[in-house]
Write a protein that holds these residues in place. Sequence first.
Motif, mmCIF file in Angstrom:
data_model
loop_
_atom_site.group_PDB
_atom_site.id
_atom_site.type_symbol
_atom_site.label_atom_id
_atom_site.label_comp_id
_atom_site.label_asym_id
_atom_site.label_seq_id
_atom_site.Cartn_x
_atom_site.Cartn_y
_atom_site.Cartn_z
ATOM 1 N N VAL A 41 46.229 47.147 45.134
ATOM 2 C CA VAL A 41 46.955 48.328 45.614
ATOM 3 C C VAL A 41 48.351 47.884 46.041
ATOM 4 C CG1 VAL A 41 47.079 50.089 47.420
ATOM 5 C CG2 VAL A 41 44.873 49.529 46.377
ATOM 6 N N VAL A 42 49.409 48.540 45.494
ATOM 7 C CA VAL A 42 50.763 48.169 45.912
ATOM 8 C C VAL A 42 51.204 49.046 47.092
ATOM 9 C CG1 VAL A 42 51.706 47.087 43.843
ATOM 10 C CG2 VAL A 42 51.682 49.569 44.008
ATOM 11 N N LYS A 43 51.834 48.373 48.050
ATOM 12 C CA LYS A 43 52.423 49.072 49.190
ATOM 13 C C LYS A 43 53.770 49.642 48.769
ATOM 14 C CE LYS A 43 50.639 45.713 52.557
ATOM 15 N NZ LYS A 43 51.049 44.575 53.395
ATOM 16 N N PRO A 44 54.196 50.787 49.285
ATOM 17 C CA PRO A 44 53.429 51.648 50.189
ATOM 18 C C PRO A 44 52.360 52.428 49.426
ATOM 19 C CG PRO A 44 55.573 52.620 49.723
ATOM 20 C CD PRO A 44 55.538 51.303 49.013
ATOM 21 N N PHE A 45 51.237 52.673 50.094
ATOM 22 C CA PHE A 45 50.118 53.321 49.412
ATOM 23 C C PHE A 45 49.653 54.524 50.220
ATOM 24 C CE2 PHE A 45 46.908 51.857 52.399
ATOM 25 C CZ PHE A 45 47.534 50.773 52.978
ATOM 26 N N THR A 46 48.791 55.320 49.628
ATOM 27 C CA THR A 46 48.265 56.487 50.343
ATOM 28 C C THR A 46 46.786 56.278 50.640
ATOM 29 O OG1 THR A 46 47.590 57.595 48.320
ATOM 30 C CG2 THR A 46 49.831 58.008 49.069
ATOM 31 N N ALA A 47 46.273 57.080 51.558
ATOM 32 C CA ALA A 47 44.857 57.002 51.907
ATOM 33 C C ALA A 47 43.994 57.272 50.677
ATOM 34 C CB ALA A 47 44.542 58.005 53.012
ATOM 35 N N LEU A 101 39.838 43.235 47.652
ATOM 36 C CA LEU A 101 40.886 44.197 47.331
ATOM 37 C C LEU A 101 42.205 43.662 47.872
ATOM 38 C CD1 LEU A 101 41.799 47.040 46.326
ATOM 39 C CD2 LEU A 101 41.355 47.858 48.652
ATOM 40 N N MET A 102 43.211 43.571 46.996
ATOM 41 C CA MET A 102 44.508 43.101 47.459
ATOM 42 C C MET A 102 45.395 44.312 47.734
ATOM 43 S SD MET A 102 46.487 39.913 45.847
ATOM 44 C CE MET A 102 45.689 38.546 46.641
ATOM 45 N N VAL A 103 45.953 44.365 48.938
ATOM 46 C CA VAL A 103 46.871 45.440 49.320
ATOM 47 C C VAL A 103 48.196 44.768 49.659
ATOM 48 C CG1 VAL A 103 47.326 47.318 50.932
ATOM 49 C CG2 VAL A 103 44.981 46.834 50.221
ATOM 50 N N THR A 104 49.189 44.921 48.792
ATOM 51 C CA THR A 104 50.362 44.061 48.889
ATOM 52 C C THR A 104 51.630 44.742 48.390
ATOM 53 O OG1 THR A 104 51.321 42.006 48.047
ATOM 54 C CG2 THR A 104 49.723 43.081 46.643
ATOM 55 N N VAL A 158 39.687 42.792 52.420
ATOM 56 C CA VAL A 158 40.945 43.468 52.090
ATOM 57 C C VAL A 158 42.063 42.540 52.550
ATOM 58 C CG1 VAL A 158 42.403 45.492 52.455
ATOM 59 C CG2 VAL A 158 39.921 45.736 52.467
ATOM 60 N N THR A 159 42.889 42.069 51.605
ATOM 61 C CA THR A 159 43.919 41.109 52.013
ATOM 62 C C THR A 159 45.301 41.422 51.458
ATOM 63 O OG1 THR A 159 44.525 38.755 52.112
ATOM 64 C CG2 THR A 159 43.362 39.470 50.133
ATOM 65 N N ASP A 160 46.310 41.097 52.279
ATOM 66 C CA ASP A 160 47.716 41.119 51.873
ATOM 67 C C ASP A 160 47.939 39.850 51.025
ATOM 68 O OD1 ASP A 160 50.461 41.628 51.848
ATOM 69 O OD2 ASP A 160 50.815 40.670 53.782
ATOM 70 N N TRP A 161 49.079 39.766 50.353
ATOM 71 C CA TRP A 161 49.383 38.561 49.579
ATOM 72 C C TRP A 161 50.330 37.656 50.357
ATOM 73 C CZ3 TRP A 161 49.963 38.395 43.597
ATOM 74 C CH2 TRP A 161 50.399 37.126 43.195
ATOM 75 N N ASN A 162 51.508 38.198 50.697
ATOM 76 C CA ASN A 162 52.569 37.395 51.299
ATOM 77 C C ASN A 162 52.309 37.182 52.785
ATOM 78 O OD1 ASN A 162 54.930 36.015 51.629
ATOM 79 N ND2 ASN A 162 56.281 37.750 51.244
ATOM 80 N N MET A 163 51.791 35.996 53.117
ATOM 81 C CA MET A 163 51.530 35.687 54.520
ATOM 82 C C MET A 163 51.894 34.231 54.767
ATOM 83 S SD MET A 163 47.831 37.503 55.116
ATOM 84 C CE MET A 163 47.067 36.784 53.667
ATOM 85 N N PRO A 164 52.316 33.896 56.000
ATOM 86 C CA PRO A 164 52.569 32.485 56.302
ATOM 87 C C PRO A 164 51.236 31.742 56.297
ATOM 88 C CG PRO A 164 52.657 33.782 58.313
ATOM 89 C CD PRO A 164 52.504 34.762 57.178
ATOM 90 N N GLY A 165 51.275 30.444 56.361
ATOM 91 C CA GLY A 165 50.016 29.696 56.317
ATOM 92 C C GLY A 165 49.446 29.792 54.917
ATOM 93 N N MET A 166 48.278 30.414 54.782
ATOM 94 C CA MET A 166 47.678 30.559 53.452
ATOM 95 C C MET A 166 47.917 31.980 52.944
ATOM 96 S SD MET A 166 43.745 30.208 52.206
ATOM 97 C CE MET A 166 43.344 28.791 53.194
ATOM 98 N N THR A 167 48.427 32.093 51.715
ATOM 99 C CA THR A 167 48.685 33.428 51.164
ATOM 100 C C THR A 167 47.378 34.079 50.719
ATOM 101 O OG1 THR A 167 48.881 32.691 48.884
ATOM 102 C CG2 THR A 167 50.886 32.606 50.233
ATOM 103 N N GLY A 168 47.462 35.362 50.429
ATOM 104 C CA GLY A 168 46.288 36.099 49.991
ATOM 105 C C GLY A 168 45.763 35.608 48.650
ATOM 106 N N LEU A 169 46.696 35.181 47.761
ATOM 107 C CA LEU A 169 46.256 34.695 46.452
ATOM 108 C C LEU A 169 45.472 33.396 46.608
ATOM 109 C CD1 LEU A 169 46.478 35.344 43.379
ATOM 110 C CD2 LEU A 169 48.263 33.608 43.305
#
Lengths: 260, 124
Positions: free
Chosen positions: B102-108, B79-82, B50-61
């Motif tokens: 899954v786009v943030k904000p998301f529900t359970a 699964l991308m949660v971003t 399960v990964t975010d996209w926008n991150m420093p270093g290496m992005t989720g993509l």
Amino acid sequence: MAGMNLDNENSKFGAEIRDLAENMLQQLEQGDVGKAVALVNDLNQIRDRTLYDEIGRLTRALHEAIKNLRVDSVGAGSEIENATDKLAYVLELTDKSANRTMDLVDAATPLATDIHDRAAELSVRWKKFLNKELKPDEFRTLTKDINQFLGDSTDNSRQLQGQLSDIVLAQDFQDLTGQVIHKVAALVRDVEARLVNLVVMAGKVDSITGITHADIPEVKAEEPKEGENIAAEGPQIDKSSEDVVASQDDVDDLLSSLGF
Amino acid sequence: MKILIVDDFSTMRRIVKNLLRDLGFTNTAEADDGTTALPMLQNGDFDFLVTDWNMPGMTGLDLLKKVRADDRLKNLPVLMVTAEAKRDQIVAAAQAGVNGYVVKPFTAAVLKEKIDKIFERVEG
């Protein structure tokens, strides 16, 4: 203001030139070439004087604009650094609040689970008792367990009340971060206005001195190639835009149109 | 079922971790960007990412592309949660081989639905 001054000066400049030119024409018609050439010198002097005056005025205006931009708005101890610190404070507060809330939920969840599980289990035995299916010693254990459960539940639910009200209190960051963000937004608007003023002044210097710039290639927003190096942009504030999905349903529709 | 959660914000990792726990997935590990996640994936026996996209270093993509390019990891469900919500971005993630988005904000409920769907497809 500077612009109006310059326009006045320009029309004065123009009138002087016209007088001289008419004078020169008269001299030429009268055949006095020497006088006409002398007038060309006068013309040059007027041009030089006007140019120097205008450059002086512009230099003062430009200086004023730069002063207004306030060099102290960048660098250590500056407004910008101050704003950066303020944003770091927002990050810290929201992080603290999110973790505090989750800590409280983590602590509260087992209490609620305990109340639920034991109530469900006791209710099964209670129904058996009502149906007269319990043996006397089972009934004795049941009354003991019910007594224990009522005591524990009183404690647990009191703790839950406290945790719920602490969760509400943990949202107090909204007020503080809101104030800070308002201040930072005001600073950004202020700096932008001062920058625009500076650009306007620089534009006037160009138009008076007749300086033209080689076309600066416009810095284009990087168009990502098809599926290549597409950049992360963070949350989209304007959800009404055509190229932005408005909800998870839109994402699902888009993916299913791609065969997902 | 061992799951790696990658997000640069510890609170978001915690939220995802708690939701996964509620769904019965208790064996989770965390990384704060693609650079730290990739060696963990290569050295660990993760079943799901399960990964975010926008991150420093290496992005989720980029992490997703690296996973798909790695022979041992290429079939790992991702699964991308971003917060990234542009159509182009979702298409790019799909082309890179994401299994769910899954786009943030998301529900359970949304998170559960996507995870269930991914495993249905992986197992089916």
